[in-house]
Design an enzyme around this catalytic site. Sequence first.
Site, PDB file in Angstrom:
ATOM      1  CG  ASP A 281      34.791  43.178  36.977  1.00  0.00           C
ATOM      2  OD1 ASP A 281      35.729  43.980  36.781  1.00  0.00           O
ATOM      3  OD2 ASP A 281      34.816  42.007  36.567  1.00  0.00           O
TER       4      ASP A 281
ATOM      5  CB  SER B 182      49.787  47.632  40.597  1.00  0.00           C
ATOM      6  OG  SER B 182      49.091  47.119  41.731  1.00  0.00           O
TER       7      SER B 182
ATOM      8  CG  HIS C 267      41.036  39.977  45.800  1.00  0.00           C
ATOM      9  ND1 HIS C 267      41.788  40.984  45.255  1.00  0.00           N
ATOM     10  CD2 HIS C 267      41.904  39.213  46.496  1.00  0.00           C
ATOM     11  CE1 HIS C 267      43.057  40.842  45.626  1.00  0.00           C
ATOM     12  NE2 HIS C 267      43.152  39.764  46.370  1.00  0.00           N
TER      13      HIS C 267
HETATM   14  N1  APR Z   1      45.396  48.250  30.153  1.00  0.00           N
HETATM   15  C1  APR Z   1      46.517  47.829  30.783  1.00  0.00           C
HETATM   16  N2  APR Z   1      46.831  48.189  32.055  1.00  0.00           N
HETATM   17  C2  APR Z   1      45.971  49.021  32.681  1.00  0.00           C
HETATM   18  C3  APR Z   1      44.788  49.507  32.085  1.00  0.00           C
HETATM   19  C4  APR Z   1      44.510  49.084  30.765  1.00  0.00           C
HETATM   20  N3  APR Z   1      43.407  49.484  30.112  1.00  0.00           N
HETATM   21  N4  APR Z   1      44.156  50.309  32.985  1.00  0.00           N
HETATM   22  C5  APR Z   1      44.924  50.321  34.099  1.00  0.00           C
HETATM   23  N5  APR Z   1      46.012  49.554  33.929  1.00  0.00           N
HETATM   24  C6  APR Z   1      47.054  49.227  34.905  1.00  0.00           C
HETATM   25  C7  APR Z   1      47.398  50.341  35.879  1.00  0.00           C
HETATM   26  O1  APR Z   1      48.422  51.171  35.352  1.00  0.00           O
HETATM   27  C8  APR Z   1      47.880  49.557  37.093  1.00  0.00           C
HETATM   28  O2  APR Z   1      49.276  49.284  37.011  1.00  0.00           O
HETATM   29  O3  APR Z   1      46.508  48.198  35.699  1.00  0.00           O
HETATM   30  C9  APR Z   1      47.112  48.230  37.004  1.00  0.00           C
HETATM   31  C10 APR Z   1      46.005  48.121  38.034  1.00  0.00           C
HETATM   32  O4  APR Z   1      46.613  48.032  39.298  1.00  0.00           O
HETATM   33  P1  APR Z   1      45.731  48.280  40.607  1.00  0.00           P
HETATM   34  O5  APR Z   1      44.912  49.507  40.432  1.00  0.00           O
HETATM   35  O6  APR Z   1      46.668  48.179  41.787  1.00  0.00           O
HETATM   36  O7  APR Z   1      44.704  47.050  40.619  1.00  0.00           O
HETATM   37  P2  APR Z   1      44.987  45.560  41.070  1.00  0.00           P
HETATM   38  O8  APR Z   1      46.400  45.177  40.761  1.00  0.00           O
HETATM   39  O9  APR Z   1      43.911  44.729  40.521  1.00  0.00           O
HETATM   40  O10 APR Z   1      44.810  45.657  42.676  1.00  0.00           O
HETATM   41  C11 APR Z   1      44.856  44.440  43.399  1.00  0.00           C
HETATM   42  O11 APR Z   1      44.182  45.622  45.397  1.00  0.00           O
HETATM   43  O12 APR Z   1      42.853  47.158  46.481  1.00  0.00           O
HETATM   44  C12 APR Z   1      43.011  45.834  46.186  1.00  0.00           C
HETATM   45  O13 APR Z   1      41.234  44.334  46.188  1.00  0.00           O
HETATM   46  C13 APR Z   1      41.837  45.315  45.414  1.00  0.00           C
HETATM   47  O14 APR Z   1      41.842  43.471  43.846  1.00  0.00           O
HETATM   48  C14 APR Z   1      42.453  44.718  44.153  1.00  0.00           C
HETATM   49  C15 APR Z   1      43.903  44.521  44.549  1.00  0.00           C
END
Ligand code: APR
Length: 247
Positions: free
Chosen positions: A104, A193, A119
Amino acid sequence: MDGTLRGLAALVRERQPAVVLTGAGISTESGIPDFRSAAGLWVQYDPMEFATIQAFRRDPVKVWEFYSLRFSVLTAAEPNAGHRALAELERRGLVQAIVTQNIDGLHQRAGSEDVVEVHGSIRTASCLECGERESLEEIVASLRETAAPACPRCGAILKPDVVMFGELLPPAAVDRAVELAREAGVLLAVGSSLEVYPVAGLLEETVSAGGAVAIVNRGATPFDGLASVRIDGQAGETLAALAAELD
Ligand code: APR
């Protein structure tokens, strides 16, 4: 394992250089959905249908329908307190660099300078046939006219310069991210995550090189047992409080 802000501040102060790894969780407070939490994108959309290079080659128009929705959310988003706190900590020399899985561009818009986008980003889109590259502005303009932007040179449908499942990550970004992780005194993972490799493996790189790991995340991650400090909190609030604690 410590779960306090004071413990996190001590770790950042004492274990320099500090490198931050961010995921979609740092941008949810800017209105951008993450992927795997209850309201995540992969709950609504099957990534195998919309986010793999095979899906793009099979049906680029369908993948662009997904991405044009994403582009409208991403281009309307603004940096939040978490992005701003990390930019401030970089200015103070307390954060060396950010490795981000996010596409983003909000870290840069918040003022962070050393940002490694492992990414890719929505900043450009490219033609897989002839290599032509188009800017986000040109893509957004095209999306007003068509469901899938075509290459102005050869007519093929352009692909967003984001890493899709089944694609290699940009080698230079990965090399820099591994180097930063190996040399970090502490690697702080925020809003991820930590389920997607190779990026999640950066935490193991840090620990095996003698560094410490800290995690700020809503919900558990597979690396919680490795963390010297783990805070289950909002990224924006926690990072703003960390910057204040280190002031
Ligand atoms: N504050 C803290 N944690 C948060 C918040 C917040 N405001 N909002 C969401 N989370 C947590 C969620 O509970 C989750 O555990 O952030 C984590 C986001 O995890 P994902 O949705 O799996 O995102 P990410 O880890 O960035 O995914 C990695 O997967 O699909 C691919 O390319 C995509 O870059 C992405 C990669």
